[in-house]
Design a protein around this motif. Structure first.
Motif, PDB file in Angstrom:
ATOM      1  N   PRO A  31       0.822  -1.201   0.000  1.00 27.02           N
ATOM      2  CA  PRO A  31       0.000   0.000   0.000  1.00 27.02           C
ATOM      3  C   PRO A  31       0.858   1.254   0.000  1.00 27.02           C
ATOM      4  CG  PRO A  31       0.091  -0.954   2.181  1.00 27.02           C
ATOM      5  CD  PRO A  31       0.780  -1.931   1.272  1.00 27.02           C
ATOM      6  N   PRO A  32       0.320   2.363  -0.507  1.00 25.24           N
ATOM      7  CA  PRO A  32       1.097   3.598  -0.524  1.00 25.24           C
ATOM      8  C   PRO A  32       1.321   4.164   0.862  1.00 25.24           C
ATOM      9  CG  PRO A  32      -1.145   3.970  -1.273  1.00 25.24           C
ATOM     10  CD  PRO A  32      -0.983   2.489  -1.166  1.00 25.24           C
ATOM     11  N   LEU A  33       0.465   3.792   1.832  1.00 25.38           N
ATOM     12  CA  LEU A  33       0.651   4.217   3.207  1.00 25.38           C
ATOM     13  C   LEU A  33       1.369   3.127   3.985  1.00 25.38           C
ATOM     14  CD1 LEU A  33      -2.831   5.781   3.994  1.00 25.38           C
ATOM     15  CD2 LEU A  33      -0.783   6.904   3.120  1.00 25.38           C
ATOM     16  N   GLY A  34       1.874   3.483   5.174  1.00 25.40           N
ATOM     17  CA  GLY A  34       2.452   2.478   6.038  1.00 25.40           C
ATOM     18  C   GLY A  34       1.365   1.519   6.491  1.00 25.40           C
ATOM     19  N   SER A  35       1.729   0.274   6.739  1.00 28.42           N
ATOM     20  CA  SER A  35       0.748  -0.732   7.147  1.00 28.42           C
ATOM     21  C   SER A  35       1.394  -1.690   8.136  1.00 28.42           C
ATOM     22  CB  SER A  35       0.236  -1.499   5.930  1.00 28.42           C
ATOM     23  OG  SER A  35      -0.668  -2.509   6.323  1.00 28.42           O
ATOM     24  N   GLY A  76       5.975  -5.942  11.868  1.00 33.91           N
ATOM     25  CA  GLY A  76       6.707  -5.389  10.736  1.00 33.91           C
ATOM     26  C   GLY A  76       5.885  -4.303  10.065  1.00 33.91           C
ATOM     27  N   ASN A  77       6.327  -3.877   8.892  1.00 32.53           N
ATOM     28  CA  ASN A  77       5.640  -2.817   8.149  1.00 32.53           C
ATOM     29  C   ASN A  77       5.738  -3.142   6.668  1.00 32.53           C
ATOM     30  OD1 ASN A  77       4.627  -0.497   7.014  1.00 32.53           O
ATOM     31  ND2 ASN A  77       6.342   0.804   7.632  1.00 32.53           N
ATOM     32  N   GLU A  78       4.590  -3.337   6.021  1.00 37.96           N
ATOM     33  CA  GLU A  78       4.595  -3.654   4.603  1.00 37.96           C
ATOM     34  C   GLU A  78       4.204  -2.456   3.743  1.00 37.96           C
ATOM     35  OE1 GLU A  78       1.758  -6.653   3.674  1.00 37.96           O
ATOM     36  OE2 GLU A  78       0.029  -5.429   4.251  1.00 37.96           O
ATOM     37  N   THR A 111       9.482   2.274  15.993  1.00 37.84           N
ATOM     38  CA  THR A 111       9.289   2.763  14.632  1.00 37.84           C
ATOM     39  C   THR A 111       9.565   1.640  13.642  1.00 37.84           C
ATOM     40  OG1 THR A 111       9.929   5.026  15.211  1.00 37.84           O
ATOM     41  CG2 THR A 111      10.008   4.425  12.893  1.00 37.84           C
ATOM     42  N   MET A 112       8.522   1.246  12.919  1.00 29.88           N
ATOM     43  CA  MET A 112       8.660   0.248  11.874  1.00 29.88           C
ATOM     44  C   MET A 112       8.867   1.005  10.558  1.00 29.88           C
ATOM     45  SD  MET A 112       8.138  -2.542  13.650  1.00 29.88           S
ATOM     46  CE  MET A 112       8.886  -1.672  15.027  1.00 29.88           C
ATOM     47  N   VAL A 113      10.084   0.944  10.014  1.00 30.21           N
ATOM     48  CA  VAL A 113      10.407   1.755   8.848  1.00 30.21           C
ATOM     49  C   VAL A 113       9.643   1.284   7.628  1.00 30.21           C
ATOM     50  CG1 VAL A 113      12.688   2.333   9.720  1.00 30.21           C
ATOM     51  CG2 VAL A 113      12.408   0.339   8.251  1.00 30.21           C
ATOM     52  N   GLN A 120      12.017  -4.816  11.958  1.00 31.20           N
ATOM     53  CA  GLN A 120      11.061  -5.764  12.508  1.00 31.20           C
ATOM     54  C   GLN A 120      11.355  -5.901  13.984  1.00 31.20           C
ATOM     55  OE1 GLN A 120      11.387  -9.428  10.197  1.00 31.20           O
ATOM     56  NE2 GLN A 120       9.440  -8.969   9.216  1.00 31.20           N
ATOM     57  N   SER A 121      10.339  -6.178  14.751  1.00 34.70           N
ATOM     58  CA  SER A 121      10.522  -6.298  16.181  1.00 34.70           C
ATOM     59  C   SER A 121       9.571  -7.349  16.726  1.00 34.70           C
ATOM     60  CB  SER A 121      10.273  -4.951  16.869  1.00 34.70           C
ATOM     61  OG  SER A 121      10.648  -5.012  18.227  1.00 34.70           O
ATOM     62  N   SER A 122       9.985  -8.048  17.768  1.00 32.27           N
ATOM     63  CA  SER A 122       9.135  -9.076  18.354  1.00 32.27           C
ATOM     64  C   SER A 122       8.743  -8.702  19.776  1.00 32.27           C
ATOM     65  CB  SER A 122       9.844 -10.433  18.355  1.00 32.27           C
ATOM     66  OG  SER A 122      11.026 -10.379  19.132  1.00 32.27           O
TER      67      SER A 122
END
Length: 251
Positions: A31-35, A76-78, A111-113, A120-122
């Protein structure tokens, strides 16, 4: 003026459409936005999922009252904008049974870049029961994405039981071994994999209690002396934190 208004309207429509796709279309292009992307056991957990499943670690399964269960989740951030975790605490547990679930490992980053980054973080959630029943709660994670605040949430559950399954009891029985020394008339109860023994009781074939050994340490070997006992059959009732195991010996 009309063309300018129409241009702005089109931008708003595209923005709204992209935002609405964040959790409803898992097979889309980035997506164009953070997710925010959440998973448990390698299985995706979508925001608003109120049906806990074992496959994604949202259903913790069943444990006994004296034991806890810990599950791990990955954030995470896709999307193509940073996702900032803004909550205090970052991982919030709410609901009637929230006191029995605790965050035992927090994300090491808030902050998920953006998509394509390495961020990524757990985090870990531990369930600790105090009664025999089903426990339910909801995980909430506040986020800030492209000037928009929203809360990512999903349900979790666990069950506590006072009894163990046949498989669990058999597994513990195999981890407790008894060794006899005929020369010294001693019997050693040996435990494996950190099985904790609370006490050992010795009974003869008539059911009479012969001796009791209360365990006050966490060593793996516990010795019993039978030098003053008559030859015959005895039963060792070995009580652990979660079960009772009986071993037969012949002196």
């Amino acid at each position: 003026m009309l063309k300018k208004s129409l241009f702005i309207f089109c931008i708003l429509i595209n923005f709204t459409f992209a935002f609405s796709q964040e959790t409803t279309n898992p097979d889309r292009i980035p997506p164009p936005l953070g997710s925010l992307e959440m998973s448990g056991n390698g299985v995706r957990i979508f925001s608003g999922d109120m049906d806990p499943q074992a496959a994604d670690n949202t259903d913790f399964g069943t444990t006994t009252l004296s034991n806890s269960i810990t599950k791990t989740y990955l954030i995470g951030n896709e999307g193509m904008d940073d996702v900032v975790l803004t909550g205090t605490p970052v991982i919030r547990i709410v609901g009637a049974d929230s006191a029995h679930f605790s965050v035992t490992l927090s994300p090491d980053s808030t902050t998920m870049v953006a998509y394509g980054g390495s961020s990524q973080s757990s985090f870990e959630i531990t369930f600790t029961p105090d009664n025999e029943r089903t426990y339910e709660a909801v995980i909430e994670i506040d986020t800030f994405i492209y000037n928009i605040s929203r809360t990512y949430s999903f349900a979790i559950k666990a069950v506590a039981s006072t009894t163990m399954s046949i498989e669990e009891a058999t597994a513990i029985d195999k981890q407790i071994k008894v060794f006899q020394d005929a020369t010294s008339n001693t019997v050693t109860v040996h435990t494996e994999n950190s099985i904790s023994i609370k006490n050992i009781r010795v009974f003869d074939v008539s059911g009479k209690l012969i001796q009791t050994k209360k365990i006050e340490n966490t060593v793996n070997d516990h010795e019993l002396n039978f030098s003053s006992s008559s030859n015959g059959v005895y039963f060792l009732s070995i009580e652990t934190a979660t079960s009772k195991v009986v071993k037969k010996i012949v002196i």
